[in-house]
Write an enzyme that holds these catalytic residues in place. Structure first.
Site, short mmCIF file in Angstrom:
data_model
loop_
_atom_site.label_atom_id
_atom_site.label_comp_id
_atom_site.label_asym_id
_atom_site.label_seq_id
_atom_site.Cartn_x
_atom_site.Cartn_y
_atom_site.Cartn_z
N GLY A 124 39.93 -34.07 9.93
CA GLY A 124 38.66 -34.61 10.10
C GLY A 124 38.27 -35.40 8.83
O GLY A 124 39.02 -35.32 7.79
N GLN A 159 34.03 -39.89 2.19
CA GLN A 159 35.26 -39.58 1.55
C GLN A 159 36.08 -40.67 1.34
O GLN A 159 37.03 -41.07 0.49
CB GLN A 159 36.03 -38.49 2.32
N CYS A 199 39.82 -29.33 1.87
CA CYS A 199 39.37 -30.52 2.08
C CYS A 199 40.19 -31.74 1.41
O CYS A 199 40.64 -31.45 0.31
CB CYS A 199 37.88 -30.49 1.38
N LEU A 200 40.30 -32.78 2.08
CA LEU A 200 41.11 -34.04 1.74
C LEU A 200 40.39 -34.23 0.22
O LEU A 200 41.19 -34.99 -0.61
CB LEU A 200 41.37 -35.11 2.51
N HIS A 229 31.97 -28.76 8.58
CA HIS A 229 32.27 -28.98 7.28
C HIS A 229 32.23 -30.69 6.84
O HIS A 229 31.80 -30.98 5.97
CB HIS A 229 34.10 -28.93 7.44
N GLU A 230 32.37 -31.56 8.14
CA GLU A 230 32.07 -32.82 7.94
C GLU A 230 30.70 -33.35 7.95
O GLU A 230 30.34 -34.06 6.97
CB GLU A 230 32.49 -33.71 9.12
N HIS A 252 29.55 -32.78 3.99
CA HIS A 252 30.07 -34.21 3.53
C HIS A 252 29.05 -35.03 3.32
O HIS A 252 28.58 -35.75 2.39
CB HIS A 252 31.27 -34.66 3.83
O1 GNR Z 1 41.96 -31.55 6.91
C1 GNR Z 1 41.05 -30.79 7.08
N1 GNR Z 1 41.24 -29.33 7.37
C2 GNR Z 1 40.12 -28.57 7.61
C3 GNR Z 1 40.54 -27.17 7.89
C4 GNR Z 1 39.68 -26.19 7.93
C5 GNR Z 1 38.37 -26.60 8.07
C6 GNR Z 1 37.87 -27.91 7.62
C7 GNR Z 1 38.92 -28.88 7.64
S1 GNR Z 1 38.56 -30.57 7.23
C8 GNR Z 1 39.95 -31.14 6.44
C9 GNR Z 1 39.75 -32.65 6.11
C10 GNR Z 1 38.64 -33.01 5.36
O2 GNR Z 1 38.54 -32.79 4.28
N2 GNR Z 1 37.51 -33.39 5.88
O3 GNR Z 1 36.39 -33.68 5.26
NI NI Z 2 36.47 -32.51 3.53
#
Ligand code: GNR
Ligand code: NI
Length: 218
Positions: free
Chosen positions: A46, A51, A94-95, A136-137, A140
């Protein structure tokens, strides 16, 4: 399509609240294409626009297994309509927060309303990893990172540890000093009612040493 640079902590941009998109136009579609390519390249499942430094309420996602076909998903102006009270725990990363992973509890299911790649209104019922990833997204878009939950958790754990430490100190310290006083009194001015009444302290030990056993004259 262009791979864009993913910004990482600590960067204040990640704390910005992203702005709703007026219309899903060419610019937004190019951004979504770039975001998807950036996400696949990373690799991640995601990515939120912030980001790559763009404060727009846009998310791309693909939770399909690598061997299978690609299943890109695009969410513009997503709004969570319903959250299941039952929580699910996933190990999140998270990236934008490299090399940190933590188990986070979130509603196990959610319903999300959004505009798709073509600006068409959609409603999606999500569970499992999809539900976790959407939340999660969407964090952000509010400038929230998963480590924020972690620090809250750590804080509450810290306060518990501090509390226990204080209680232990409150119990142990008086016990130790009580023991010392007892010992001192026994060796030096034991049976000395005056000394006891005066409450001999450590500092007074040198004086108390001058007393004879059973000496009650002072
Ligand atoms: O790549 C991602 N893996 C992930 C694994 C578990 C819960 C959320 C994520 S999102 C993350 C990519 C990212 O940072 N998206 O904002
Ligand atoms: Ni993230």
């Amino acid at each position: 399509m262009t791979i864009r640079t993913i910004i990482t902590e600590p960067n204040q941009l990640l704390r910005q609240v992203s702005k709703p998109v007026d219309q899903v136009g060419k610019e937004e579609q190019t951004l979504m294409d770039d975001m998807l390519e950036t996400m696949y390249d990373a690799p991640g499942i995601g990515l939120a626009a912030i980001q790559v430094g763009v404060p727009k309420r846009i998310i791309v996602m693909d939770i399909s297994k690598e061997e299978g076909k690609k299943e890109p998903r695009y969410f513009v102006n997503p709004v969570i309509k319903n959250k299941d009270p039952i929580k699910a725990t996933y190990e999140e990363g998270c990236l934008s927060v490299p090399n940190q992973f933590a188990e986070i509890d979130r509603p196990s299911k959610c319903e999300v309303e959004y505009l798709d790649y073509h600006g068409k209104k959609q409603l999606l019922k999500a569970d499992g990893l999809l539900a976790t990833c959407i939340q999660h997204e969407m964090d952000h878009l509010e400038g929230v990172l998963f480590i924020d939950y972690l620090s809250k958790l750590k804080k509450s754990k810290m306060s518990k540890i501090k509390f226990i430490r204080v209680v232990v100190l409150m119990l142990i310290v008086p016990m130790l000093s009580f023991g010392q006083n007892q010992g001192t009194c026994y060796n030096t001015v034991s049976f000395c009612p005056v000394g006891k009444r005066m409450g001999f302290t450590k500092n007074m030990q040198s004086f108390s040493g001058a007393f004879e056993m059973g000496d009650t004259s002072v």
